[in-house]
Motif scaffolding. Structure first.
Motif, PDB file in Angstrom:
ATOM      1  N   ARG A  22       0.831  -1.195   0.000  1.00  0.00           N
ATOM      2  CA  ARG A  22       0.000   0.000   0.000  1.00  0.00           C
ATOM      3  C   ARG A  22       0.869   1.249   0.000  1.00  0.00           C
ATOM      4  N   ARG A  23       0.234   2.375  -0.291  1.00  0.00           N
ATOM      5  CA  ARG A  23       0.969   3.634  -0.334  1.00  0.00           C
ATOM      6  C   ARG A  23       1.639   3.949   1.001  1.00  0.00           C
ATOM      7  N   ALA A  24       0.936   3.735   2.098  1.00  0.00           N
ATOM      8  CA  ALA A  24       1.499   4.058   3.413  1.00  0.00           C
ATOM      9  C   ALA A  24       2.767   3.258   3.680  1.00  0.00           C
ATOM     10  N   GLU A  25       2.737   1.980   3.326  1.00  0.00           N
ATOM     11  CA  GLU A  25       3.916   1.142   3.554  1.00  0.00           C
ATOM     12  C   GLU A  25       5.120   1.693   2.793  1.00  0.00           C
ATOM     13  N   PHE A  26       4.948   2.009   1.524  1.00  0.00           N
ATOM     14  CA  PHE A  26       6.064   2.509   0.720  1.00  0.00           C
ATOM     15  C   PHE A  26       6.521   3.889   1.188  1.00  0.00           C
ATOM     16  N   TRP A  27       5.603   4.821   1.336  1.00  0.00           N
ATOM     17  CA  TRP A  27       6.001   6.204   1.618  1.00  0.00           C
ATOM     18  C   TRP A  27       6.580   6.361   3.017  1.00  0.00           C
ATOM     19  N   PHE A  28       6.065   5.617   3.995  1.00  0.00           N
ATOM     20  CA  PHE A  28       6.674   5.691   5.329  1.00  0.00           C
ATOM     21  C   PHE A  28       8.082   5.120   5.308  1.00  0.00           C
ATOM     22  N   PHE A  29       8.295   4.024   4.582  1.00  0.00           N
ATOM     23  CA  PHE A  29       9.647   3.470   4.517  1.00  0.00           C
ATOM     24  C   PHE A  29      10.564   4.378   3.712  1.00  0.00           C
ATOM     25  N   TYR A  30      10.049   4.992   2.664  1.00  0.00           N
ATOM     26  CA  TYR A  30      10.836   5.946   1.876  1.00  0.00           C
ATOM     27  C   TYR A  30      11.262   7.125   2.761  1.00  0.00           C
ATOM     28  N   LEU A  31      10.330   7.623   3.574  1.00  0.00           N
ATOM     29  CA  LEU A  31      10.657   8.712   4.513  1.00  0.00           C
ATOM     30  C   LEU A  31      11.723   8.265   5.505  1.00  0.00           C
ATOM     31  N   PHE A  32      11.584   7.059   6.042  1.00  0.00           N
ATOM     32  CA  PHE A  32      12.568   6.524   6.979  1.00  0.00           C
ATOM     33  C   PHE A  32      13.954   6.450   6.345  1.00  0.00           C
ATOM     34  N   ALA A  33      14.025   5.946   5.104  1.00  0.00           N
ATOM     35  CA  ALA A  33      15.320   5.827   4.420  1.00  0.00           C
ATOM     36  C   ALA A  33      15.930   7.206   4.171  1.00  0.00           C
ATOM     37  N   GLN A  34      15.123   8.175   3.821  1.00  0.00           N
ATOM     38  CA  GLN A  34      15.640   9.525   3.579  1.00  0.00           C
ATOM     39  C   GLN A  34      16.124  10.171   4.870  1.00  0.00           C
ATOM     40  N   VAL A  35      15.393   9.984   5.958  1.00  0.00           N
ATOM     41  CA  VAL A  35      15.804  10.554   7.250  1.00  0.00           C
ATOM     42  C   VAL A  35      17.111   9.919   7.710  1.00  0.00           C
ATOM     43  N   VAL A  36      17.238   8.608   7.569  1.00  0.00           N
ATOM     44  CA  VAL A  36      18.487   7.935   7.946  1.00  0.00           C
ATOM     45  C   VAL A  36      19.652   8.469   7.116  1.00  0.00           C
ATOM     46  N   SER A  37      19.440   8.658   5.835  1.00  0.00           N
ATOM     47  CA  SER A  37      20.506   9.176   4.965  1.00  0.00           C
ATOM     48  C   SER A  37      20.899  10.596   5.348  1.00  0.00           C
ATOM     49  N   VAL A  38      19.920  11.450   5.567  1.00  0.00           N
ATOM     50  CA  VAL A  38      20.215  12.844   5.930  1.00  0.00           C
ATOM     51  C   VAL A  38      20.939  12.908   7.270  1.00  0.00           C
ATOM     52  N   LEU A  39      20.472  12.139   8.246  1.00  0.00           N
ATOM     53  CA  LEU A  39      21.146  12.139   9.553  1.00  0.00           C
ATOM     54  C   LEU A  39      22.563  11.583   9.450  1.00  0.00           C
ATOM     55  N   GLY A  40      22.749  10.566   8.629  1.00  0.00           N
ATOM     56  CA  GLY A  40      24.086   9.996   8.450  1.00  0.00           C
ATOM     57  C   GLY A  40      25.044  10.991   7.822  1.00  0.00           C
ATOM     58  N   PHE A  41      24.594  11.668   6.792  1.00  0.00           N
ATOM     59  CA  PHE A  41      25.478  12.634   6.137  1.00  0.00           C
ATOM     60  C   PHE A  41      25.677  13.883   6.997  1.00  0.00           C
ATOM     61  N   ALA A  42      24.696  14.228   7.835  1.00  0.00           N
ATOM     62  CA  ALA A  42      24.886  15.321   8.796  1.00  0.00           C
ATOM     63  C   ALA A  42      25.940  14.931   9.826  1.00  0.00           C
ATOM     64  N   LEU A  43      25.939  13.676  10.257  1.00  0.00           N
ATOM     65  CA  LEU A  43      26.962  13.186  11.184  1.00  0.00           C
ATOM     66  C   LEU A  43      28.351  13.288  10.560  1.00  0.00           C
ATOM     67  N   ILE A  44      28.455  12.887   9.304  1.00  0.00           N
ATOM     68  CA  ILE A  44      29.752  12.994   8.612  1.00  0.00           C
ATOM     69  C   ILE A  44      30.193  14.448   8.518  1.00  0.00           C
ATOM     70  N   LEU A  45      29.265  15.338   8.214  1.00  0.00           N
ATOM     71  CA  LEU A  45      29.599  16.756   8.102  1.00  0.00           C
ATOM     72  C   LEU A  45      30.067  17.325   9.436  1.00  0.00           C
ATOM     73  N   VAL A  46      29.384  16.982  10.517  1.00  0.00           N
ATOM     74  CA  VAL A  46      29.784  17.478  11.852  1.00  0.00           C
ATOM     75  C   VAL A  46      31.168  16.954  12.216  1.00  0.00           C
ATOM     76  N   ILE A  47      31.415  15.686  11.973  1.00  0.00           N
ATOM     77  CA  ILE A  47      32.734  15.121  12.281  1.00  0.00           C
ATOM     78  C   ILE A  47      33.804  15.773  11.408  1.00  0.00           C
ATOM     79  N   ALA A  48      33.486  15.988  10.141  1.00  0.00           N
ATOM     80  CA  ALA A  48      34.468  16.603   9.236  1.00  0.00           C
ATOM     81  C   ALA A  48      34.806  18.017   9.686  1.00  0.00           C
ATOM     82  N   LEU A  49      33.802  18.773  10.106  1.00  0.00           N
ATOM     83  CA  LEU A  49      34.049  20.156  10.514  1.00  0.00           C
ATOM     84  C   LEU A  49      34.768  20.267  11.844  1.00  0.00           C
ATOM     85  N   THR A  50      34.615  19.269  12.708  1.00  0.00           N
ATOM     86  CA  THR A  50      35.278  19.331  14.015  1.00  0.00           C
ATOM     87  C   THR A  50      36.642  18.638  14.014  1.00  0.00           C
ATOM     88  N   VAL A  51      36.844  17.661  13.166  1.00  0.00           N
ATOM     89  CA  VAL A  51      38.071  16.875  13.199  1.00  0.00           C
ATOM     90  C   VAL A  51      39.078  17.338  12.165  1.00  0.00           C
TER      91      VAL A  51
END
Length: 160
Positions: A22-51
């Motif tokens: 169903r649409r809810a199953e796909f779009w909620f998982f798509y949102l989850f995957a995008q949030v994980v990706s954004v948070l992961g790359f934000a973590l890399i950016l914070v580490i890069a700027l501090t280290v």
């Protein structure tokens, strides 16, 4: 289907391309995957700027700091790769739910992934199709339209 249930369902069907989603199953998982990706790359950016050094006069990062930076990159890449398979399987099942083939996902290889993404917005095909039964059949009722409990499709109250 809620956010947590959609994520659980997609991980339970980790590599299952058959069936319907169903649409809810796909779009909620798509949102989850995008949030994980954004948070992961934000973590890399914070580490890069501090280290990592930010100016000519900065000190070179130590081996531990470099290991932290490259370790974070490795974790984010592995997490992103781990989410690719269930995302594409949910996407294929979503296309199946609309009566389309999952082969539309090959458009992602030639930078036309927006086409199957837009297709995932459309409503499900009513009734059973070649990929399985209609997951919304119970909600649609016998006439194929949505109706709240106690009403028939079209908004008319049943005669008493």
């Amino acid at each position: 289907m809620g956010f947590g249930q959609a994520i659980k369902t997609c991980f339970d069907k980790y590599a299952t391309f058959s069936g319907r989603a169903r649409r809810a199953e796909f779009w909620f998982f798509y949102l989850f995957a995008q949030v994980v990706s954004v948070l992961g790359f934000a973590l890399i950016l914070v580490i890069a700027l501090t280290v990592l050094p930010t100016s000519e006069g900065g000190d070179d990062p130590t081996a531990a700091e470099q290991a932290l930076f490259f370790g974070a990159i490795g974790v984010v890449v592995i997490a992103s790769l781990a989410l690719v398979i269930p995302l594409y399987t949910a996407w294929a099942r979503r296309l199946h739910d609309m009566g389309q083939s999952g082969h539309w996902l090959w458009l992602n290889l030639v930078s036309l992934g927006l086409v199957p993404l837009i297709m995932a917005i459309f409503d499900s095909e009513q009734g059973t199709n070649r990929w399985g039964h209609d997951p919304k059949a119970v909600e649609r009722g016998p006439l194929g339209a949505y109706a709240p409990p106690g009403q028939v499709p079209g908004g008319y109250l049943p005669r008493q």
